[in-house]
Design a protein around this motif. Structure first.
Motif, PDB file in Angstrom:
ATOM      1  N   VAL B 128       0.857  -1.193   0.000  1.00  0.00           N
ATOM      2  CA  VAL B 128       0.000   0.000   0.000  1.00  0.00           C
ATOM      3  C   VAL B 128       0.894   1.245   0.000  1.00  0.00           C
ATOM      4  O   VAL B 128       1.880   1.313   0.720  1.00  0.00           O
ATOM      5  N   ARG B 129       0.533   2.248  -0.821  1.00  0.00           N
ATOM      6  CA  ARG B 129       1.334   3.461  -0.877  1.00  0.00           C
ATOM      7  C   ARG B 129       1.159   4.288   0.393  1.00  0.00           C
ATOM      8  O   ARG B 129       0.075   4.323   0.975  1.00  0.00           O
ATOM      9  N   ASN B 130       2.230   4.946   0.800  1.00  0.00           N
ATOM     10  CA  ASN B 130       2.207   5.791   1.994  1.00  0.00           C
ATOM     11  C   ASN B 130       1.017   6.745   1.980  1.00  0.00           C
ATOM     12  O   ASN B 130       0.235   6.798   2.942  1.00  0.00           O
ATOM     13  N   LEU B 131       0.838   7.483   0.891  1.00  0.00           N
ATOM     14  CA  LEU B 131      -0.218   8.495   0.844  1.00  0.00           C
ATOM     15  C   LEU B 131      -1.608   7.858   0.851  1.00  0.00           C
ATOM     16  O   LEU B 131      -2.560   8.443   1.369  1.00  0.00           O
ATOM     17  N   ALA B 132      -1.726   6.642   0.316  1.00  0.00           N
ATOM     18  CA  ALA B 132      -3.028   5.974   0.261  1.00  0.00           C
ATOM     19  C   ALA B 132      -3.566   5.701   1.668  1.00  0.00           C
ATOM     20  O   ALA B 132      -4.783   5.671   1.877  1.00  0.00           O
ATOM     21  N   ILE B 133      -2.665   5.512   2.636  1.00  0.00           N
ATOM     22  CA  ILE B 133      -3.121   5.301   4.015  1.00  0.00           C
ATOM     23  C   ILE B 133      -3.804   6.567   4.524  1.00  0.00           C
ATOM     24  O   ILE B 133      -4.907   6.524   5.069  1.00  0.00           O
ATOM     25  N   SER B 134      -3.156   7.717   4.320  1.00  0.00           N
ATOM     26  CA  SER B 134      -3.750   8.977   4.774  1.00  0.00           C
ATOM     27  C   SER B 134      -5.060   9.253   4.042  1.00  0.00           C
ATOM     28  O   SER B 134      -6.011   9.768   4.635  1.00  0.00           O
ATOM     29  N   GLN B 135      -5.106   8.912   2.764  1.00  0.00           N
ATOM     30  CA  GLN B 135      -6.342   9.134   2.005  1.00  0.00           C
ATOM     31  C   GLN B 135      -7.483   8.269   2.549  1.00  0.00           C
ATOM     32  O   GLN B 135      -8.609   8.737   2.690  1.00  0.00           O
ATOM     33  N   ALA B 136      -7.163   7.025   2.897  1.00  0.00           N
ATOM     34  CA  ALA B 136      -8.208   6.136   3.429  1.00  0.00           C
ATOM     35  C   ALA B 136      -8.649   6.566   4.824  1.00  0.00           C
ATOM     36  O   ALA B 136      -9.775   6.329   5.237  1.00  0.00           O
ATOM     37  N   ALA B 137      -7.737   7.209   5.557  1.00  0.00           N
ATOM     38  CA  ALA B 137      -8.045   7.621   6.930  1.00  0.00           C
ATOM     39  C   ALA B 137      -8.735   8.978   6.977  1.00  0.00           C
ATOM     40  O   ALA B 137      -9.331   9.343   7.998  1.00  0.00           O
ATOM     41  N   ALA B 138      -8.660   9.737   5.884  1.00  0.00           N
ATOM     42  CA  ALA B 138      -9.164  11.115   5.862  1.00  0.00           C
ATOM     43  C   ALA B 138     -10.646  11.240   6.267  1.00  0.00           C
ATOM     44  O   ALA B 138     -10.993  12.160   7.013  1.00  0.00           O
ATOM     45  N   PRO B 139     -11.526  10.330   5.814  1.00  0.00           N
ATOM     46  CA  PRO B 139     -12.932  10.470   6.221  1.00  0.00           C
ATOM     47  C   PRO B 139     -13.130  10.445   7.740  1.00  0.00           C
ATOM     48  O   PRO B 139     -14.154  10.914   8.230  1.00  0.00           O
ATOM     49  N   PHE B 140     -12.169   9.913   8.468  1.00  0.00           N
ATOM     50  CA  PHE B 140     -12.269   9.862   9.934  1.00  0.00           C
ATOM     51  C   PHE B 140     -11.499  11.014  10.582  1.00  0.00           C
ATOM     52  O   PHE B 140     -11.298  11.026  11.799  1.00  0.00           O
ATOM     53  N   GLY B 141     -10.995  11.946   9.784  1.00  0.00           N
ATOM     54  CA  GLY B 141     -10.220  13.065  10.340  1.00  0.00           C
ATOM     55  C   GLY B 141      -8.833  12.647  10.783  1.00  0.00           C
ATOM     56  O   GLY B 141      -8.197  13.319  11.596  1.00  0.00           O
ATOM     57  N   LEU B 142      -8.352  11.530  10.272  1.00  0.00           N
ATOM     58  CA  LEU B 142      -7.055  10.993  10.694  1.00  0.00           C
ATOM     59  C   LEU B 142      -6.067  10.966   9.526  1.00  0.00           C
ATOM     60  O   LEU B 142      -6.459  11.063   8.365  1.00  0.00           O
ATOM     61  N   TYR B 143      -4.775  10.813   9.833  1.00  0.00           N
ATOM     62  CA  TYR B 143      -3.759  10.651   8.788  1.00  0.00           C
ATOM     63  C   TYR B 143      -2.562   9.908   9.350  1.00  0.00           C
ATOM     64  O   TYR B 143      -2.426   9.747  10.568  1.00  0.00           O
ATOM     65  N   TYR B 144      -1.693   9.433   8.432  1.00  0.00           N
ATOM     66  CA  TYR B 144      -0.457   8.751   8.828  1.00  0.00           C
ATOM     67  C   TYR B 144       0.683   9.760   8.689  1.00  0.00           C
ATOM     68  O   TYR B 144       0.900  10.322   7.612  1.00  0.00           O
ATOM     69  N   ALA B 145       1.410  10.011   9.790  1.00  0.00           N
ATOM     70  CA  ALA B 145       2.296  11.176   9.848  1.00  0.00           C
ATOM     71  C   ALA B 145       3.570  11.108   8.987  1.00  0.00           C
ATOM     72  O   ALA B 145       3.879  12.071   8.294  1.00  0.00           O
ATOM     73  N   PRO B 146       4.374  10.031   9.013  1.00  0.00           N
ATOM     74  CA  PRO B 146       5.629  10.095   8.254  1.00  0.00           C
ATOM     75  C   PRO B 146       5.379  10.306   6.753  1.00  0.00           C
ATOM     76  O   PRO B 146       4.564   9.602   6.159  1.00  0.00           O
ATOM     77  N   ASP B 147       6.048  11.276   6.172  1.00  0.00           N
ATOM     78  CA  ASP B 147       5.754  11.685   4.794  1.00  0.00           C
ATOM     79  C   ASP B 147       7.031  11.885   3.979  1.00  0.00           C
ATOM     80  O   ASP B 147       7.445  13.008   3.721  1.00  0.00           O
ATOM     81  N   PRO B 148       7.669  10.772   3.559  1.00  0.00           N
ATOM     82  CA  PRO B 148       8.828  10.923   2.674  1.00  0.00           C
ATOM     83  C   PRO B 148       8.413  11.687   1.412  1.00  0.00           C
ATOM     84  O   PRO B 148       7.231  11.667   1.050  1.00  0.00           O
ATOM     85  N   SER B 149       9.377  12.352   0.771  1.00  0.00           N
ATOM     86  CA  SER B 149       9.046  13.130  -0.439  1.00  0.00           C
ATOM     87  C   SER B 149       8.386  12.255  -1.493  1.00  0.00           C
ATOM     88  O   SER B 149       7.582  12.712  -2.291  1.00  0.00           O
TER      89      SER B 149
END
Lengths: 499, 499
Positions: B128-149
């Motif tokens: 799973v792509r790093n950003l896809a985790i934050s996108q899936a979590a967004a509806p809950f107001g959540l995100y995954y913090a580490p953000d490599p370029s």
């Protein structure tokens, strides 16, 4: 408690000629203080878990690094097991001595070597007390965050060995999250630096591996910790509930709205009453459960968070929510919580403090199951714990002088820990495994995982001389434990059968 | 770049009959996609570090866990080395294939298995792509913090393998600080669970040991990460300085007043001009250095922090401090930084991106030394980095078609990393060691420490089949590297002589 186990571990160790060892240590390590007379050894026969006691063969109290290094080299050469001890406040028997082993007391290494306010770090010797670090950092507006209840007495070396926690770990993490670097000695006397002063360290993460390894991998000789700026403001809310389930729900709801409290603690009625009788903290003795929620940060932020948390608590069914009026009341609210263990000690000749973690969502169900298990065992259980972390501390009350009560307490404790594992949690949150929870490790891990632990141990200490019989059970031991459980008809997990 | 090394590693590996292996895999693992034709293999000959290239013997693209398990069992039985690969965006050659090895591509394991908003966790497959985790979590107001370029492309399995960082790691930590649990397979196909859904896990901290181990210990099959609530507000300040030293001082001062920015980034003039030409971010092209400082949290808190940071920057000598007027300008300010690497790529046929960390207080001195070393090598260096973390990314500009430039760039890179070690830092902040920095590991660690790494590796993978030649150098290799350096009269540390 488990005398059989002590005998077996010591029995498996080689015999050492005590007099020859003493002569050898005196000859090669000038100035090393050694204790070997029965009456001197008495003070070291247990740590904070006083139910387990063993008289060590010998106690060494070095003052200098070269003494520790030589002592390890001699013990390694002579195959003498070494158990390290800091302040001896541990609650899982991690520093329990061995009859055939040397107890290495690091308490005299108690210098704060350097506070660096710009880097926000403190470099200290392992015998420095947890609270002393914060006191030394206070002139710079800094402090060391992890705060076990024993912080006035416990040493940072012991904190690292057990990966200690505390009330504020919900927001600030366990010991492992607040470390930068360790200097350690292996059993062969080799010096290793783990971690670095910088952000990250390449290679395998030995700093984390070593933290919480309970003296099985090496001896800690220096610790560099991270310091944090003291928050501008800290406020505490005290909420009362007419059921523990409602309080448990409030915990999940607070976290869910996105507030991260500095601490979020729960106490049930038995704990509330015991603490109130002892400390007069101002707790509501008719409540079935209370929550203490501390919020810290800058003024405006804390004000907003207090509002939100109050609303969430009320929606979850709190019958009353009080904000500590002033600093004096805030300190009093915490004093009740921090003295809850001795307060409960006044209710019963003996108590047994458990330390399991569970996913937060399982709180209400696990509390219900603990009540049921306690009734089945005919014992009382008080619950005092870091609710925000899901780190439970059920205290089992018993009287060791009543025939069978000790065994019932042990059985109940074991079942509570296994319940934690079953719902996806673990058998220790912050007290460690030590001697106490070695059996429950067989429920937590399968034989592949335990084999891997033994291989890692061997990488540091091939002869198994460092703290044998703690933390990681042998597969043989798990086989016996599993068999015992089947025999008693109480097998908690079918997986145990494979041992 | 270092062709000699590739040849040697592969040369030491046993020969495998490729056709027999393919037949065996097809026979025992129905449905497993395998690539073995020269033209198919081409796409897999490097990861994000394109200067190192090797054509793998075979590429496997499994879809199911049982396929991975069987594949590992077969490779183990036949002694075929296995290199794991996620999205292939790594910058240190950690996923560089072996001529005599199988490349195990985990990209098809790309399902998000469960988002738990109450526990604030996401359980995902490794591809799973790093950003896809934050996108899936967004509806809950959540995100995954580490953000490599590379977060739009890189996979979470690779993030764990390299302990990836990013702009926001100053406040929110590296990958290891944002993980709860891993499911992994050993080279023997054994399944292990590392960590737990709860606060802490007893036994040795295998979760941390595994994180950043660069595919040497096992294959990641599932990852449970922590999610954070999205901050209410985020603001960015852009400060201009007429010297990099002043900007370096401002960084130390911001941290010292107790503000923890979400991100604190520095760029020097060469990087500023390159980014501005490319992205038109609104950067001051006459500044010697800029700082980008992001502050996040609740409204009032962020407002106060912006005030304090602005004052500190001005006192440290900033000639101008601008607050991004609106969200569009904030995004533009970051776009310049996030595209700095490709922007610099436009200035020069080739560039070499370094990744070292240093204690923050050493920033001004190290920047001065880098300028001096660059002049000595006759090369240009642009500096773009996570200043708040002390995590530097000097970019060395060179032209591989000019005779000798590649070697000079490599030499300069090595010396910069050794400089990092000398001031108490390390040779990698977030990109890993991989193939690229294996020589510098000899400067970072002594032979006792390297021996210990090899013992730990053996505990998981006794035959050394997983990703050989990456991360941990052999003692033999360090001896050669040390000797090489002495011969060239450039020995950076006297300790190297002991190899």
């Amino acid at each position: 408690m488990n005398i059989l186990y002590d005998e077996r571990i010591d029995g498996a160790l080689p015999d050492t000629d005590k007099d020859v060892l003493i002569k050898h240590l005196h000859q090669h390590i000038p100035g090393l203080d050694l204790l070997w007379r029965e009456e001197e050894l008495k003070a070291y026969e247990c740590d904070g878990l006083s139910a387990y006691r063993t008289t060590p063969m010998l106690v060494a109290l070095p003052r200098r690094l070269d003494q520790v290094q030589q002592l390890l080299q001699i013990c390694h050469a002579q195959q003498v097991p070494v158990v390290a001890r800091g302040a001896g406040t541990g609650l899982s028997g991690g520093a329990l001595p061995l009859e055939k082993g040397l107890l290495l007391v690091m308490a005299r290494f108690n210098n704060i070597l350097h506070i660096d306010p710009a880097a926000r770090t403190a470099r200290v010797q392992p015998g420095v007390r947890n609270l002393a670090i914060s006191q030394a950092a206070a002139p710079f507006g800094l402090y060391y965050a992890p705060d076990p209840s024993s912080q006035i007495a416990c040493s940072i070396g012991g904190n690292v060995a057990e990966n200690a926690g505390g009330v504020h770990c919900l927001k600030y993490g366990l010991t492992v999250h607040n470390l930068l670097k360790l200097e350690v000695l292996t059993i062969e006397g080799e010096h290793l630096t783990l971690g670095s002063d910088a952000l990250d360290s390449p290679g395998f993460d030995l700093l984390a591996l070593f933290t919480g390894s309970e003296g099985l991998l090496g001896i800690i000789t220096e610790v560099t910790v991270k310091l944090l700026p003291k928050p501008q403001v800290a406020k505490v809310l005290l909420a009362s509930f007419d059921s523990v389930e409602k309080a448990g729900r409030a915990v999940a709801d607070i976290i869910a709205v996105g507030v991260i409290p500095a601490g979020l603690e729960m106490m049930d009625n038995l704990a509330i009453c015991a603490a109130e009788d002892f400390i007069h903290a101002g707790y509501p003795m008719d409540a079935e459960a209370i929550l203490l929620c501390e919020l810290d940060g800058v003024e405006a932020d804390v004000h907003d968070d207090c509002q939100r948390v109050r609303e969430v608590m009320q929606q979850a069914g709190a019958s009353d929510v009080r904000l500590a009026r002033d600093e004096a009341e805030r300190v009093r609210f915490w004093a009740g919580r921090k003295n809850a263990f001795p307060a409960i000690g006044r209710l019963s000749p003996d108590y047994y403090c458990m330390d399991g973690t569970i996913p937060r969502r399982e709180l209400p169900g696990v509390l219900r199951d603990i009540t049921r298990l306690a009734a089945e065992h005919g014992l009382r259980v008080a619950n005092v714990f870091h609710a925000g972390d899901g780190n439970m501390h059920p205290l089992i009350l018993f009287d060791a002088n009543q025939p069978g009560e000790l065994q019932r307490a042990e059985s109940l404790g074991g079942q509570i820990l296994e319940l934690c594992v079953k719902v996806g949690g673990s058998i220790t949150g912050e007290h460690g495994v030590g001697r106490e929870k070695i059996n429950q490790m067989c429920a937590q891990f399968n034989s592949d995982e335990l084999t891997l632990f033994h291989s890692l141990k061997s990488a540091f200490d091939p002869q198994g001389l460092l703290n044998p019989g703690k933390n990681i059970p042998t597969l043989h031991r798990c086989a016996e434990f599993g068999a015992m459980h089947i025999h008693a008809g109480q097998l908690p997990f079918p997986e145990l059968e494979r041992f």
